[in-house]
Design an enzyme around this catalytic site. Structure first.
Site, PDB file in Angstrom:
ATOM      1  N   GLY A  43       0.818  -1.218   0.000  1.00  0.00           N
ATOM      2  CA  GLY A  43       0.000   0.000   0.000  1.00  0.00           C
ATOM      3  C   GLY A  43       0.847   1.263   0.000  1.00  0.00           C
ATOM      4  O   GLY A  43       0.541   2.236  -0.699  1.00  0.00           O
ATOM      5  N   CYS A  44       1.914   1.245   0.770  1.00  0.00           N
ATOM      6  CA  CYS A  44       2.777   2.416   0.874  1.00  0.00           C
ATOM      7  C   CYS A  44       3.548   2.649  -0.425  1.00  0.00           C
ATOM      8  O   CYS A  44       3.763   3.792  -0.835  1.00  0.00           O
ATOM      9  CB  CYS A  44       3.747   2.252   2.045  1.00  0.00           C
ATOM     10  SG  CYS A  44       2.887   2.082   3.627  1.00  0.00           S
ATOM     11  N   THR A  45       3.945   1.571  -1.069  1.00  0.00           N
ATOM     12  CA  THR A  45       4.630   1.688  -2.357  1.00  0.00           C
ATOM     13  C   THR A  45       3.673   2.274  -3.397  1.00  0.00           C
ATOM     14  O   THR A  45       4.023   3.217  -4.110  1.00  0.00           O
ATOM     15  CB  THR A  45       5.171   0.318  -2.817  1.00  0.00           C
ATOM     16  OG1 THR A  45       6.114  -0.149  -1.838  1.00  0.00           O
ATOM     17  CG2 THR A  45       5.848   0.412  -4.173  1.00  0.00           C
TER      18      THR A  45
END
Length: 154
Positions: A43-45
């Site tokens: 998700g952060c990527t």
């Protein structure tokens, strides 16, 4: 400390992949500061890639983007290089910024309660005032909403 819409955003100086960054050094520019749980997670990527892919549009609207997590500067540097992020990532391993902006929450992870960053984004205007915040962010469509809000400041 909590943030309040229309009030001065909490001041800070933090180490980043582009050297130390202070909010006061960015006065005169709109700042989009997004907090994310961890480097190199799906998700952060994706969130970082979405900001990267629209970066030129944010710049054209007069905004600077700052990514913040509790990861180390070394981790951030690798993440930034791997993903080609054109904006700085701020390291907050002692949670100073996280506390200033009130993004630390208890979360369920694999059935256990853990303390972590609630994915959040803050829009700070050129005068240093908090104009909008998004908490508990879901990645799909988020960057579009933030860009629309930045353009709405003009």
């Amino acid at each position: 400390m909590s943030t309040a819409i229309g009030r001065a955003a909490p001041a800070f100086t933090a180490p980043s992949t582009d050297g130390d960054i202070s909010l006061k050094d960015l006065k005169g520019r709109v700042v989009v500061m997004y907090f994310y749980p961890r480097d190199n997670t799906p998700g952060c990527t994706t969130e970082g890639q979405n900001f990267r892919d629209r970066y030129a549009e944010f710049q054209a609207a007069g905004a600077e983007i700052l990514g913040v997590s509790r990861d180390t500067l070394a981790s951030h540097q690798k993440f930034k290089e791997k993903q080609g992020f054109p904006f700085p990532l701020l390291a907050d391993p002692d949670e100073t910024l996280c506390e200033l902006y009130g993004v630390m929450k208890m979360k369920n992870m694999y059935g256990k309660q853990v303390r972590g960053i609630e994915r959040s984004t803050f829009l700070i205007d050129a005068q240093g005032k908090l104009r909008q915040e998004w908490r508990g962010v879901k990645v799909p469509g988020h960057v579009d909403a933030v860009l629309e809000a930045v353009r709405g400041l003009a």
